[in-house]
Design an enzyme around this catalytic site. Structure first.
Site, PDB file in Angstrom:
ATOM      1  N   THR A   1      -0.313   0.431   6.503  1.00  0.00           N
ATOM      2  CA  THR A   1       0.064  -0.553   5.490  1.00  0.00           C
ATOM      3  C   THR A   1       0.389  -1.859   6.191  1.00  0.00           C
ATOM      4  OG1 THR A   1       1.739  -1.183   3.863  1.00  0.00           O
ATOM      5  CG2 THR A   1       2.425   0.381   5.548  1.00  0.00           C
ATOM      6  N   GLY A   2      -0.056  -2.965   5.611  1.00  0.00           N
ATOM      7  CA  GLY A   2       0.243  -4.247   6.225  1.00  0.00           C
ATOM      8  C   GLY A   2      -0.867  -5.247   6.033  1.00  0.00           C
TER       9      GLY A   2
ATOM     10  N   GLY B   1      -9.382  -4.754   2.060  1.00  0.00           N
ATOM     11  CA  GLY B   1      -8.566  -4.611   3.258  1.00  0.00           C
ATOM     12  C   GLY B   1      -8.880  -3.351   4.033  1.00  0.00           C
ATOM     13  N   ASP B   2      -7.909  -2.893   4.798  1.00  0.00           N
ATOM     14  CA  ASP B   2      -8.140  -1.758   5.688  1.00  0.00           C
ATOM     15  C   ASP B   2      -8.015  -0.404   4.993  1.00  0.00           C
ATOM     16  OD1 ASP B   2      -5.288  -2.463   5.500  1.00  0.00           O
ATOM     17  OD2 ASP B   2      -4.987  -0.766   6.842  1.00  0.00           O
TER      18      ASP B   2
ATOM     19  N   ARG C   1     -12.329  -9.424  -1.880  1.00  0.00           N
ATOM     20  CA  ARG C   1     -11.704  -9.054  -0.615  1.00  0.00           C
ATOM     21  C   ARG C   1     -11.333  -7.570  -0.575  1.00  0.00           C
ATOM     22  NH1 ARG C   1      -6.536  -6.708   1.036  1.00  0.00           N
ATOM     23  NH2 ARG C   1      -6.172  -7.364   3.192  1.00  0.00           N
TER      24      ARG C   1
ATOM     25  N   THR D   1       0.799  -1.205   0.000  1.00  0.00           N
ATOM     26  CA  THR D   1       0.000   0.000   0.000  1.00  0.00           C
ATOM     27  C   THR D   1       0.847   1.279   0.000  1.00  0.00           C
ATOM     28  OG1 THR D   1      -1.592  -1.236   1.310  1.00  0.00           O
ATOM     29  CG2 THR D   1      -1.787   1.140   1.375  1.00  0.00           C
TER      30      THR D   1
END
Length: 307
Positions: free
Chosen positions: A224-225, A203-204, A201, A173
């Site tokens: 990020t992660g 993500g955050d 899907r 990201t």
């Protein structure tokens, strides 16, 4: 009197230990980070707003194929490219986000259009693509986003179907946080997600409070992660809450959340900036593409954990 401002950016956290990147990969990553800092810093040094600066910085990283956002985004298991992005202004708490978009050249600008030109915060998939066209944002064909390296990574993942999602995130990201001369903070994040992701899907990154948050009363954060862990902890908002309600510094709050993330099995990092101009990062991976500049400090970039 010189106006005080600070800009912090990231290009993803992950397995970037010394010796794992080639000299060319190292140089390209640093050049991309530097270009993003220059773009955002030019706005802030001219008296512009934090929201404009973070958008400008992220757009540079989205256009750079060395990062997993916009051009250079990873492939889904079905061989498609789906982008997510978010942006938030700390003075008004206005926010906009998109998920699963496929044709907007700069997803962060689409997120800003959602924030400013719609009554909503988060749009997804075909609806977000349609909104982008309606708003006249620059479109791009699928082959503009595609790179041979990302295709290779997908083929490698599909060759070992029991290997799960790409949690290494060698290139993750991108994001930016800033405080401008008026003391307003802003945050923006953009990503192509995880290699070989399935089932739509998300993500955050596009979730306000998880991967992106900004509040003039506390801080601006971009994460990020491993997104599922950031979502469960509401990392971006939690950092702001600790600063605003518990009186913690942004450094202590960021360190505490990354420590808790690690305790629960998550990997990644955050960048943070406060209205007073302080800024920095925290991460628990071998490396994180990152950079920072301010009204009185030239651009500095780093990749490895020992920098």
């Amino acid at each position: 009197m010189t106006q005080r401002w600070t800009l912090v950016i990231h290009g993803g956290s992950g397995s970037m230990a010394r010796g794992r990147l080639s000299a060319d990969e190292d140089a390209a990553g640093r050049a991309g980070l530097h270009a993003a800092l220059v773009a955002g810093g030019a706005i802030l040094s001219a008296g512009g707003g934090a929201i404009d600066a973070v958008e400008a910085a992220v757009r540079v990283l989205e256009d750079d194929p060395h990062f997993n956002a916009g051009r250079g985004s990873v492939y889904t298991a079905d061989g498609a490219i789906e982008c997510d992005a978010a942006i938030m202004a700390g003075d008004t708490l206005a926010a906009g986000a998109v998920a699963g978009v496929t044709a907007t050249r700069n997803p962060v600008s689409l997120a800003r259009a959602v924030m400013e030109r719609s009554p909503h915060v988060l749009l997804s998939a075909a609806g977000a693509d349609a909104f982008s066209r309606d708003q006249g944002l620059e479109q791009a064909p699928p082959d503009w986003f595609a790179t041979a390296e990302r295709r290779r990574q997908l083929d490698e993942m599909l060759a070992r179907p029991d290997g799960g999602f790409d949690q290494g995130m060698k290139y993750g990201t991108v994001g930016a946080v800033a405080v401008d001369g008026a003391g307003h903070v802003a945050a923006a994040t953009s990503t192509g997600g995880l290699t070989a992701k399935r089932w739509g899907r998300i993500g955050d990154s596009p979730l306000i409070g998880a991967g992106t948050y900004a509040d003039d009363r506390a801080a601006a954060i971009s994460c990020t992660g491993s997104g599922e862990y950031f979502i469960r902890l509401g990392v971006a908002h939690e950092i702001c809450a600790r600063v605003r309600l518990a009186g913690e510094t942004i450094e202590d709050a960021a360190d505490a959340l990354i420590a808790e993330l690690g305790d629960r099995g998550g990997r990644g990092g955050v960048i943070v900036v406060a209205p007073d101009g302080s800024g920095g990062w925290a991460f628990n991976t071998p490396g994180m593409y990152r950079g920072m500049m301010s009204h009185d400090a030239a651009p500095e970039v780093a990749i490895y954990g020992d920098e």
